[in-house]
Enzyme design. Structure first.
Site, PDB file in Angstrom:
ATOM      1  N   LYS A  86      36.089  98.207  58.009  1.00 19.51           N
ATOM      2  CA  LYS A  86      35.407  96.908  58.140  1.00 19.51           C
ATOM      3  C   LYS A  86      36.120  95.900  57.248  1.00 19.51           C
ATOM      4  O   LYS A  86      35.524  95.233  56.396  1.00 19.51           O
ATOM      5  CB  LYS A  86      33.931  97.025  57.770  1.00 19.51           C
ATOM      6  N   ASP A 142      28.584 111.202  64.783  1.00 20.12           N
ATOM      7  CA  ASP A 142      27.286 111.507  65.382  1.00 20.12           C
ATOM      8  C   ASP A 142      27.107 110.736  66.681  1.00 20.12           C
ATOM      9  O   ASP A 142      26.537 111.252  67.656  1.00 20.12           O
ATOM     10  CB  ASP A 142      26.158 111.152  64.407  1.00 20.12           C
ATOM     11  N   TYR A 200      29.152 107.454  49.268  1.00 21.80           N
ATOM     12  CA  TYR A 200      28.353 108.621  48.911  1.00 21.80           C
ATOM     13  C   TYR A 200      28.610 109.101  47.475  1.00 21.80           C
ATOM     14  O   TYR A 200      27.826 109.872  46.925  1.00 21.80           O
ATOM     15  CB  TYR A 200      28.620 109.776  49.870  1.00 21.80           C
ATOM     16  N   ASP A 211      32.414  98.582  63.947  1.00 20.68           N
ATOM     17  CA  ASP A 211      31.417  98.260  64.960  1.00 20.68           C
ATOM     18  C   ASP A 211      32.025  98.281  66.357  1.00 20.68           C
ATOM     19  O   ASP A 211      31.406  98.740  67.321  1.00 20.68           O
ATOM     20  CB  ASP A 211      30.745  96.919  64.656  1.00 20.68           C
ATOM     21  N   ASP A 235      30.739 109.586  59.158  1.00 24.17           N
ATOM     22  CA  ASP A 235      29.447 110.234  59.336  1.00 24.17           C
ATOM     23  C   ASP A 235      28.728 109.637  60.545  1.00 24.17           C
ATOM     24  O   ASP A 235      28.270 110.351  61.453  1.00 24.17           O
ATOM     25  CB  ASP A 235      28.626 110.056  58.058  1.00 24.17           C
TER      26      ASP A 235
END
Length: 376
Positions: A203, A264, A147, A236, A260
């Site tokens: 990751k 959610d 970001y 994942d 983020d």
């Protein structure tokens, strides 16, 4: 950050969309604690986002930044997509963005607790036995990663095609400080009778920055936190495990993007994004720590102005303010219990109600929480 020695200045930035509606209820709850529990709170308010542009012709006038600088904590509502406001120059959009606010305050540690509330177990899309008893918290690194990384932007190639670029970048010190924050939180939770374990999510199998993240988290653990249980998990797999068996988690520390997305995903443990609070905290300094409290839902323009938004995530964010900024855990628990009582009594806003069933308005839900506080 300035105030009298005995008063905490809390700045309400309602923002856009449903922000003013949910923050109106936060203001009422905060005033209740000020007046009924005699907490040393001073409440102030300024426009933010599109509302600021409409009121002041600027997304961040000097007066607003002065209020931000003077506040012990910011209670934030929601921000609309400024990309839609084409009349606002790009430089002005950057000046008044939520990302800039987080970066300027250096609120690098974003806490997103996810707790299965007994009265809401049936609101989750997951089976009762999967969600019952879940009590975990995400520690999302908030001021680095994709970001904020450079270069970024969209360019037109010589053949007319467009190319969009965002850069995922972390330095070792950024990873170290958020890792320490997560380990310290795990120790604190263990003292409260919780597992006190950390899952670090990355990751690293396909991203060099992710491999560095894992290596540094492990190094900090081995040097300073050998008493804390640590597990590494790919992002994942973490998404799948949150749905398969979320009870395995206590503290999850991860980068800005994965935090983020995964938090959610975890929202469905509670049944709605409208139930998830957050706290964004800086490191402790000589004048305390900067703090920004906000629900993790967005501005929800489709329901803005209808009076149906769920204010509980914003109210629970104020509970986090009571715990983290005012350092009054008993008062935070008082508010959290009141929310549990309201939901246990069957009160529901539209996002939580069974299709076709009656639901409460935003204000009515605020009334219910205040009534529960009055009975406590």
């Amino acid at each position: 950050m300035t105030s009298s020695a005995n008063t905490y200045r809390l700045l309400i930035l309602p923002g856009d969309g449903i922000g003013p509606e949910v923050m109106g209820e936060v203001g009422r709850v905060a005033a209740w604690f000020r007046d009924k529990r005699h907490l040393p709170i001073e409440l102030r308010q300024r426009h933010f986002g599109l509302a600021s542009w409409q009121a002041y012709g600027s997304l961040m006038p000097d007066e607003t930044w002065a209020e931000i600088e003077a506040a012990h904590a910011i209670l934030f509502g929601a921000m609309d997509s400024l990309d839609q406001a084409t009349k606002i120059p790009p430089g002005e959009r950057r000046k008044g963005s939520l990302l800039r606010l987080r970066k300027s305050l250096d609120t690098f540690a974003n806490l997103r607790p996810i707790r299965a509330i007994p009265g809401l177990l049936d609101a989750s899309t997951l089976k009762r036995e999967v969600v019952e008893g879940v009590d975990l918290v995400f520690v999302r690194e908030l001021t680095g990663g994709v970001y904020f990384g450079e270069p970024r932007g969209v360019e037109t190639l010589p053949d007319g095609r467009e190319r969009g670029v965002n850069t995922h970048v972390y330095t070792s010190d950024e990873v170290e400080r958020v890792a320490r924050f997560a380990f310290d939180l795990a120790r604190r939770r263990r003292a409260e009778g919780k597992p006190g374990r950390v899952h670090s999510v990355d990751k690293g199998n396909v991203m060099e920055a992710g491999a560095m993240w894992r290596r540094i988290v492990q190094r900090v653990h081995d040097a300073e936190y050998g008493d804390v249980e640590l597990h590494h998990m790919l992002a994942d797999n973490c998404a799948m495990q949150l749905i398969r068996w979320p009870k395995q988690f206590d503290v999850i520390v991860t980068d800005n993007l994965f935090g983020d997305l995964l938090s959610d995903c975890g929202a469905m443990i509670t049944g709605s994004l409208g139930m998830l609070p957050s706290a964004s905290l800086s490191a402790r300094g000589s004048h305390g720590r900067r703090a920004l409290y906000e629900p993790i839902h967005g501005s929800a323009p489709d329901i803005a102005g209808k009076g149906v938004a769920n204010p509980l995530a914003a109210i629970l964010s104020f509970a986090m303010c009571l715990r983290e900024t005012l350092e009054l855990p008993a008062e935070a628990e008082r508010l959290e219990r009141a929310v549990d009582v309201v939901l246990g009594d069957g009160a529901r806003t539209a996002d939580l109600a069974v299709r076709g069933a009656a639901s409460l308005s935003t204000i009515a839900m605020g009334d219910a929480v205040l009534n529960a506080l009055g009975r406590a």
